[in-house]
Design a protein around this motif. Structure first.
Motif, PDB file in Angstrom:
ATOM      1  N   ILE A  92      47.820  13.561 -49.400  1.00  0.00           N
ATOM      2  CA  ILE A  92      46.431  13.150 -49.599  1.00  0.00           C
ATOM      3  C   ILE A  92      45.488  14.344 -49.524  1.00  0.00           C
ATOM      4  CG2 ILE A  92      44.556  11.789 -48.575  1.00  0.00           C
ATOM      5  CD1 ILE A  92      46.600   9.654 -47.931  1.00  0.00           C
ATOM      6  N   ASP A  93      45.814  15.355 -48.718  1.00  0.00           N
ATOM      7  CA  ASP A  93      44.974  16.548 -48.651  1.00  0.00           C
ATOM      8  C   ASP A  93      44.940  17.262 -50.001  1.00  0.00           C
ATOM      9  OD1 ASP A  93      44.604  15.948 -46.018  1.00  0.00           O
ATOM     10  OD2 ASP A  93      45.905  17.535 -45.243  1.00  0.00           O
ATOM     11  N   GLY A  94      46.093  17.364 -50.631  1.00  0.00           N
ATOM     12  CA  GLY A  94      46.133  17.996 -51.948  1.00  0.00           C
ATOM     13  C   GLY A  94      45.403  17.185 -52.998  1.00  0.00           C
ATOM     14  N   ILE A  95      45.554  15.856 -52.943  1.00  0.00           N
ATOM     15  CA  ILE A  95      44.883  14.994 -53.918  1.00  0.00           C
ATOM     16  C   ILE A  95      43.370  15.148 -53.832  1.00  0.00           C
ATOM     17  CG2 ILE A  95      44.393  12.574 -54.499  1.00  0.00           C
ATOM     18  CD1 ILE A  95      47.302  11.950 -53.803  1.00  0.00           C
ATOM     19  N   THR A  96      42.812  15.150 -52.629  1.00  0.00           N
ATOM     20  CA  THR A  96      41.364  15.268 -52.505  1.00  0.00           C
ATOM     21  C   THR A  96      40.875  16.626 -53.017  1.00  0.00           C
ATOM     22  OG1 THR A  96      41.565  16.010 -50.199  1.00  0.00           O
ATOM     23  CG2 THR A  96      41.235  13.653 -50.576  1.00  0.00           C
ATOM     24  N   GLU A  97      41.642  17.674 -52.782  1.00  0.00           N
ATOM     25  CA  GLU A  97      41.256  18.983 -53.305  1.00  0.00           C
ATOM     26  C   GLU A  97      41.212  18.984 -54.822  1.00  0.00           C
ATOM     27  OE1 GLU A  97      43.773  21.986 -51.698  1.00  0.00           O
ATOM     28  OE2 GLU A  97      43.125  21.635 -49.625  1.00  0.00           O
ATOM     29  N   VAL A  98      42.201  18.359 -55.438  1.00  0.00           N
ATOM     30  CA  VAL A  98      42.234  18.278 -56.906  1.00  0.00           C
ATOM     31  C   VAL A  98      41.050  17.466 -57.415  1.00  0.00           C
ATOM     32  CG1 VAL A  98      43.534  17.293 -58.836  1.00  0.00           C
ATOM     33  CG2 VAL A  98      44.720  18.635 -57.089  1.00  0.00           C
ATOM     34  N   GLN A  99      40.762  16.357 -56.766  1.00  0.00           N
ATOM     35  CA  GLN A  99      39.638  15.516 -57.203  1.00  0.00           C
ATOM     36  C   GLN A  99      38.332  16.303 -57.231  1.00  0.00           C
ATOM     37  OE1 GLN A  99      40.068  12.547 -54.200  1.00  0.00           O
ATOM     38  NE2 GLN A  99      41.412  11.223 -55.423  1.00  0.00           N
ATOM     39  N   VAL A 100      38.083  17.080 -56.192  1.00  0.00           N
ATOM     40  CA  VAL A 100      36.839  17.840 -56.112  1.00  0.00           C
ATOM     41  C   VAL A 100      36.841  18.990 -57.122  1.00  0.00           C
ATOM     42  CG1 VAL A 100      35.418  19.320 -54.630  1.00  0.00           C
ATOM     43  CG2 VAL A 100      36.421  17.213 -53.721  1.00  0.00           C
ATOM     44  N   ALA A 101      37.925  19.747 -57.161  1.00  0.00           N
ATOM     45  CA  ALA A 101      37.974  20.926 -58.026  1.00  0.00           C
ATOM     46  C   ALA A 101      37.850  20.566 -59.499  1.00  0.00           C
ATOM     47  CB  ALA A 101      39.275  21.689 -57.777  1.00  0.00           C
ATOM     48  N   GLU A 102      38.478  19.478 -59.920  1.00  0.00           N
ATOM     49  CA  GLU A 102      38.481  19.139 -61.343  1.00  0.00           C
ATOM     50  C   GLU A 102      37.174  18.488 -61.800  1.00  0.00           C
ATOM     51  OE1 GLU A 102      42.036  16.912 -62.158  1.00  0.00           O
ATOM     52  OE2 GLU A 102      43.275  18.733 -62.095  1.00  0.00           O
ATOM     53  N   ARG A 103      36.264  18.224 -60.874  1.00  0.00           N
ATOM     54  CA  ARG A 103      34.949  17.670 -61.235  1.00  0.00           C
ATOM     55  C   ARG A 103      33.819  18.625 -60.872  1.00  0.00           C
ATOM     56  NH1 ARG A 103      38.821  14.539 -60.458  1.00  0.00           N
ATOM     57  NH2 ARG A 103      39.114  12.705 -61.786  1.00  0.00           N
ATOM     58  N   ALA A 104      34.188  19.845 -60.511  1.00  0.00           N
ATOM     59  CA  ALA A 104      33.186  20.833 -60.103  1.00  0.00           C
ATOM     60  C   ALA A 104      32.279  21.247 -61.252  1.00  0.00           C
ATOM     61  CB  ALA A 104      33.873  22.060 -59.510  1.00  0.00           C
ATOM     62  N   HIS A 105      32.744  21.086 -62.496  1.00  0.00           N
ATOM     63  CA  HIS A 105      31.937  21.508 -63.646  1.00  0.00           C
ATOM     64  C   HIS A 105      30.896  20.470 -64.055  1.00  0.00           C
ATOM     65  CE1 HIS A 105      34.940  18.826 -65.371  1.00  0.00           C
ATOM     66  NE2 HIS A 105      34.163  18.699 -66.427  1.00  0.00           N
ATOM     67  N   LEU A 106      30.971  19.283 -63.522  1.00  0.00           N
ATOM     68  CA  LEU A 106      30.064  18.212 -63.945  1.00  0.00           C
ATOM     69  C   LEU A 106      28.671  18.424 -63.358  1.00  0.00           C
ATOM     70  CD1 LEU A 106      32.359  15.091 -63.433  1.00  0.00           C
ATOM     71  CD2 LEU A 106      31.814  16.218 -65.592  1.00  0.00           C
ATOM     72  N   SER A 107      27.655  18.160 -64.149  1.00  0.00           N
ATOM     73  CA  SER A 107      26.293  18.172 -63.634  1.00  0.00           C
ATOM     74  C   SER A 107      26.111  16.988 -62.696  1.00  0.00           C
ATOM     75  CB  SER A 107      25.285  18.079 -64.779  1.00  0.00           C
ATOM     76  OG  SER A 107      25.385  16.813 -65.419  1.00  0.00           O
ATOM     77  N   THR A 108      25.107  17.041 -61.848  1.00  0.00           N
ATOM     78  CA  THR A 108      24.874  15.922 -60.944  1.00  0.00           C
ATOM     79  C   THR A 108      24.522  14.649 -61.709  1.00  0.00           C
ATOM     80  OG1 THR A 108      22.570  16.627 -60.642  1.00  0.00           O
ATOM     81  CG2 THR A 108      24.196  17.391 -59.016  1.00  0.00           C
ATOM     82  N   SER A 109      23.799  14.791 -62.819  1.00  0.00           N
ATOM     83  CA  SER A 109      23.471  13.601 -63.612  1.00  0.00           C
ATOM     84  C   SER A 109      24.725  12.992 -64.217  1.00  0.00           C
ATOM     85  CB  SER A 109      22.461  13.944 -64.711  1.00  0.00           C
ATOM     86  OG  SER A 109      22.980  14.921 -65.597  1.00  0.00           O
ATOM     87  N   ARG A 110      25.662  13.849 -64.617  1.00  0.00           N
ATOM     88  CA  ARG A 110      26.912  13.329 -65.177  1.00  0.00           C
ATOM     89  C   ARG A 110      27.765  12.679 -64.088  1.00  0.00           C
ATOM     90  NH1 ARG A 110      29.143  10.475 -68.700  1.00  0.00           N
ATOM     91  NH2 ARG A 110      31.189  11.135 -69.491  1.00  0.00           N
ATOM     92  N   LEU A 111      27.757  13.250 -62.898  1.00  0.00           N
ATOM     93  CA  LEU A 111      28.466  12.617 -61.785  1.00  0.00           C
ATOM     94  C   LEU A 111      27.936  11.203 -61.539  1.00  0.00           C
ATOM     95  CD1 LEU A 111      28.764  15.421 -59.067  1.00  0.00           C
ATOM     96  CD2 LEU A 111      30.664  14.246 -60.180  1.00  0.00           C
ATOM     97  N   VAL A 112      26.611  11.069 -61.550  1.00  0.00           N
ATOM     98  CA  VAL A 112      26.002   9.759 -61.333  1.00  0.00           C
ATOM     99  C   VAL A 112      26.395   8.796 -62.443  1.00  0.00           C
ATOM    100  CG1 VAL A 112      23.824   8.501 -61.188  1.00  0.00           C
ATOM    101  CG2 VAL A 112      24.074  10.686 -60.007  1.00  0.00           C
ATOM    102  N   GLU A 113      26.352   9.253 -63.691  1.00  0.00           N
ATOM    103  CA  GLU A 113      26.700   8.398 -64.828  1.00  0.00           C
ATOM    104  C   GLU A 113      28.137   7.912 -64.729  1.00  0.00           C
ATOM    105  OE1 GLU A 113      25.984  10.727 -68.270  1.00  0.00           O
ATOM    106  OE2 GLU A 113      23.789  10.746 -68.037  1.00  0.00           O
ATOM    107  N   ARG A 114      29.054   8.832 -64.456  1.00  0.00           N
ATOM    108  CA  ARG A 114      30.466   8.445 -64.386  1.00  0.00           C
ATOM    109  C   ARG A 114      30.746   7.545 -63.200  1.00  0.00           C
ATOM    110  NH1 ARG A 114      34.072  13.623 -66.284  1.00  0.00           N
ATOM    111  NH2 ARG A 114      35.610  12.669 -64.864  1.00  0.00           N
ATOM    112  N   LEU A 115      30.103   7.832 -62.076  1.00  0.00           N
ATOM    113  CA  LEU A 115      30.298   6.982 -60.911  1.00  0.00           C
ATOM    114  C   LEU A 115      29.792   5.568 -61.173  1.00  0.00           C
ATOM    115  CD1 LEU A 115      31.152   7.319 -57.794  1.00  0.00           C
ATOM    116  CD2 LEU A 115      28.699   7.182 -57.393  1.00  0.00           C
ATOM    117  N   THR A 116      28.624   5.460 -61.758  1.00  0.00           N
ATOM    118  CA  THR A 116      28.042   4.147 -62.053  1.00  0.00           C
ATOM    119  C   THR A 116      28.933   3.350 -62.990  1.00  0.00           C
ATOM    120  OG1 THR A 116      25.790   4.975 -61.716  1.00  0.00           O
ATOM    121  CG2 THR A 116      26.036   2.979 -63.039  1.00  0.00           C
TER     122      THR A 116
END
Length: 243
Positions: free
Chosen positions: A84-108
């Motif tokens: 699970i430690d590795g999975i969370t690192e991958v989740q964060v790293a692979e979304r580091a390029h997203l703008s905050t507005s895009r993060l909100v859009e995808r989350l919604t």
């Protein structure tokens, strides 16, 4: 309430809690303004990284391909550490390029789909074992436990983290948050197996009893923060519970 009276979360009830928690998390994220770089109670993550982690988890629920990718990439990233430690690192790293507005859009867009997908996890996948460290003890979980219980607790606690980091209101109700906290209290009791009288205050609180033992009075959210490792406790409060 006798602690043994708190029912285990069945799949149907877990799905209801997941849907509500994802909705509340998305509502909080949509309210963010210039808060994205604020540090959270997870030392390695600011608010942005925390949202990226929750989004990554959601996207693994709705896409079997993404789930397999995170399991494989997370295993490589984890090395000798829990998967699970590795999975969370991958989740964060692979979304580091997203703008905050895009993060909100995808989350919604993803939140309601993710809640539905978690309920439909096939039985063979629910039985997959996962190794995880809890308080220095390596445990074996199932994917079903991860999906039904931990992902909702994790999102709930990160909603608390973000509210604390940003000063945004933390929405708490007895029917939803109180049920999440009750489940945490019941698992905490099963893990330490000793008598206690626990009074948790606030909208998510309640009184739970097992025999006549240590008496604890504490805010319900702070109780969960301590058990998650975000705070410290003595006596029975030193017993960790996974989030």
């Amino acid at each position: 309430m006798a602690i043994e009276s708190v029912p285990l979360l069945d799949r149907a009830r877990a799905a209801v809690l997941a849907e509500a928690e994802y909705e509340r998390f998305a509502d909080l994220v949509r309210s963010l303004d210039d808060d994205w770089t604020r540090r959270t109670d997870c030392p390695a993550w600011d608010v942005r990284a925390m949202v990226a982690h929750v989004l990554g988890a959601m996207e693994s629920h709705v896409s079997p391909r993404e789930l397999v990718h995170q399991l494989r990439a997370g295993g490589r990233a984890a090395g000798d550490r829990p998967l699970i430690d590795g999975i969370t690192e991958v989740q964060v790293a692979e979304r580091a390029h997203l703008s905050t507005s895009r993060l909100v859009e995808r989350l919604t867009a993803t939140a309601p789909r993710a809640a539905r997908a978690r309920r439909r996890l096939p039985a063979p996948l629910r039985r997959i074992p996962l190794k995880q460290d809890v308080g220095g003890v390596m445990e074996t979980w199932t994917m079903g436990y991860l999906y039904d219980v931990i992902y909702t607790r994790d999102t709930w606690m990160h909603r608390t983290d973000i509210a604390r980091a940003t000063g945004r209101p933390l929405v708490l109700t007895a029917d939803h948050d109180g049920r999440v906290v009750a489940d945490v209290a019941a698992e905490w009791a099963r893990r330490h197996g000793r008598p206690f009288r626990l009074r948790l205050t606030g909208p998510a609180g309640g009184t739970y009893v097992a025999g006549d033992g240590e008496e604890i009075t504490l805010d319900a959210v702070e109780f969960c923060r301590i058990l998650s490792g975000r705070g410290s406790g003595t006596g029975l409060l030193a017993q960790p519970v996974p989030f």
